[in-house]
Design a protein around this motif. Structure first.
Motif, PDB file in Angstrom:
ATOM      1  N   ALA A  85       0.822  -1.205   0.000  1.00  0.00           N
ATOM      2  CA  ALA A  85       0.000   0.000   0.000  1.00  0.00           C
ATOM      3  C   ALA A  85       0.859   1.260   0.000  1.00  0.00           C
ATOM      4  CB  ALA A  85      -0.924  -0.014   1.218  1.00  0.00           C
ATOM      5  N   TYR A  86       1.972   1.209   0.713  1.00  0.00           N
ATOM      6  CA  TYR A  86       2.892   2.346   0.746  1.00  0.00           C
ATOM      7  C   TYR A  86       3.339   2.722  -0.666  1.00  0.00           C
ATOM      8  CZ  TYR A  86       7.186   5.002   1.581  1.00  0.00           C
ATOM      9  OH  TYR A  86       8.166   5.959   1.548  1.00  0.00           O
ATOM     10  N   VAL A 103      -4.493  -0.869   8.215  1.00  0.00           N
ATOM     11  CA  VAL A 103      -4.148   0.490   7.788  1.00  0.00           C
ATOM     12  C   VAL A 103      -3.101   1.087   8.724  1.00  0.00           C
ATOM     13  CG1 VAL A 103      -5.059   2.802   7.316  1.00  0.00           C
ATOM     14  CG2 VAL A 103      -6.421   0.786   6.737  1.00  0.00           C
ATOM     15  N   LEU A 106       0.291   0.525   7.471  1.00  0.00           N
ATOM     16  CA  LEU A 106       0.669   1.483   6.429  1.00  0.00           C
ATOM     17  C   LEU A 106       1.184   2.770   7.066  1.00  0.00           C
ATOM     18  CD1 LEU A 106       0.811   2.743   3.624  1.00  0.00           C
ATOM     19  CD2 LEU A 106      -1.667   3.135   3.763  1.00  0.00           C
ATOM     20  N   GLN A 168      -7.154   9.457  -2.206  1.00  0.00           N
ATOM     21  CA  GLN A 168      -7.165   8.031  -1.899  1.00  0.00           C
ATOM     22  C   GLN A 168      -7.738   7.800  -0.507  1.00  0.00           C
ATOM     23  OE1 GLN A 168      -2.932   7.127  -2.299  1.00  0.00           O
ATOM     24  NE2 GLN A 168      -3.327   6.013  -4.198  1.00  0.00           N
ATOM     25  N   TYR A 170      -7.627   4.613   2.222  1.00  0.00           N
ATOM     26  CA  TYR A 170      -7.126   3.294   2.607  1.00  0.00           C
ATOM     27  C   TYR A 170      -8.042   2.764   3.703  1.00  0.00           C
ATOM     28  CZ  TYR A 170      -3.054   4.229  -0.247  1.00  0.00           C
ATOM     29  OH  TYR A 170      -2.231   4.498  -1.323  1.00  0.00           O
ATOM     30  N   ILE A 204      -9.000   1.968  -1.579  1.00  0.00           N
ATOM     31  CA  ILE A 204      -8.090   0.823  -1.566  1.00  0.00           C
ATOM     32  C   ILE A 204      -8.359   0.027  -0.299  1.00  0.00           C
ATOM     33  CG2 ILE A 204      -5.665   0.114  -1.557  1.00  0.00           C
ATOM     34  CD1 ILE A 204      -5.161   3.022  -2.797  1.00  0.00           C
ATOM     35  N   LEU A 206      -7.524  -2.699   2.377  1.00  0.00           N
ATOM     36  CA  LEU A 206      -6.409  -3.445   2.950  1.00  0.00           C
ATOM     37  C   LEU A 206      -6.998  -4.493   3.887  1.00  0.00           C
ATOM     38  CD1 LEU A 206      -3.929  -0.527   3.835  1.00  0.00           C
ATOM     39  CD2 LEU A 206      -4.365  -1.623   1.621  1.00  0.00           C
ATOM     40  N   THR A 228      -9.393  -1.012  -5.633  1.00  0.00           N
ATOM     41  CA  THR A 228      -8.177  -1.805  -5.445  1.00  0.00           C
ATOM     42  C   THR A 228      -8.280  -2.606  -4.158  1.00  0.00           C
ATOM     43  OG1 THR A 228      -6.854  -0.118  -6.577  1.00  0.00           O
ATOM     44  CG2 THR A 228      -5.660  -1.696  -5.211  1.00  0.00           C
ATOM     45  N   ILE A 230      -5.813  -5.038  -1.659  1.00  0.00           N
ATOM     46  CA  ILE A 230      -4.513  -5.615  -1.335  1.00  0.00           C
ATOM     47  C   ILE A 230      -4.738  -6.616  -0.209  1.00  0.00           C
ATOM     48  CG2 ILE A 230      -2.123  -5.194  -0.674  1.00  0.00           C
ATOM     49  CD1 ILE A 230      -2.483  -2.299  -1.554  1.00  0.00           C
TER      50      ILE A 230
END
Length: 258
Positions: A85-86, A103, A106, A168, A170, A204, A206, A228, A230
């Motif tokens: 993610a980074y 998160v 991250l 974004q 996360y 995104i 996570l 997205t 991950i």
């Protein structure tokens, strides 16, 4: 070593409720003298209450320790997901980091190697980890404190979100169920997560593989609202196929264990 020992003491006390000095020495591999010294320090910091021959967590430390216990679950996967993610962060953008424990990894990666960003978060632990990091402008969302997740939720937090737009988001989740929706454990958190998704260009997710086909009561949104995902290589083939069919960009991180 001291930090690891202190963490082991706290987690042992969280699990057991109470432990004597001998039990803590065996759990940490430290001497009784060292454990007594550690307990004295923890008591001075308001984390434990010492009793004759042992200790228990101070009452106020319960929610924080519950959160810290969840931080440790599937930690290898969470760190690997945070690393990937980074790599998606873009300098000089505005990013929302939610209060989930994946998160948080991250945020910890970002602390090691800062990128100039404007960060918004509703997570107290996320904000705390990003204190005094060069190049970051960190903004903590106001609202009602949810003790179990060390997060800010509620109608005031949702109104504040309406004033911003994020490049974004996360996002973590408690579960992705078979109906292809994300779920969480708290209705206020579910409502706030929906508001986050509505105020961002790219969401995104996570989430380690254990979250898929897990269960939680409050629906957040269809996973098709996510651009997205991950996750880790433990994700089963059926979910890989479903995510591909939904045209969700999915990254599977490899783990060290066989």
């Amino acid at each position: 070593m001291q930090s690891d020992r202190i963490n082991k003491i706290q987690h042992h006390l969280y699990s057991a409720g109470f432990a004597n000095v001998q039990e803590l020495a065996e759990a940490t591999g430290a001497s009784i003298v060292t454990i007594r010294r550690d307990l004295q320090r923890l008591e001075e910091n308001g984390i434990v209450t010492r009793t004759h021959g042992g200790a228990r967590l101070a009452e106020a430390a319960g929610p924080e320790m519950a959160f810290q216990s969840r931080v440790q679950e599937n930690l290898e996967a969470k760190r690997a997901i945070g690393e990937v993610a980074y790599g998606l962060l873009q300098p000089h953008t505005t990013v929302f980091l939610d209060a989930g424990t994946t998160v948080l990894q991250l945020a910890r990666r970002l602390r090691v190697e800062p990128i100039p960003l404007t960060i918004f978060t509703n997570g107290l632990a996320v904000a705390q980890d990003l204190v005094n990091v060069d190049g970051l402008s960190v903004n903590l969302l106001g609202g009602q404190l949810r003790n179990e997740n060390l997060s800010m939720v509620g109608p005031y937090a949702e109104r504040l979100l309406g004033e911003f737009w994020f490049d974004q988001l996360y996002l973590g989740t408690s579960a992705v169920r078979g109906d292809a929706q994300m779920y969480t454990l708290n209705p206020a958190e579910a409502s706030l997560n929906r508001a986050m998704i509505a105020r961002t260009s790219q969401t995104i997710l996570l989430a380690d593989a254990s979250k898929f086909e897990s269960s939680a009561p409050y629906a957040v949104a269809p996973i098709s609202d996510i651009q997205t995902v991950i996750t880790d290589s433990g994700l089963d083939a059926a979910w890989k196929a479903r995510l591909a069919k939904l045209k969700i960009d999915t990254t599977l991180v490899s783990l060290g264990r066989k």
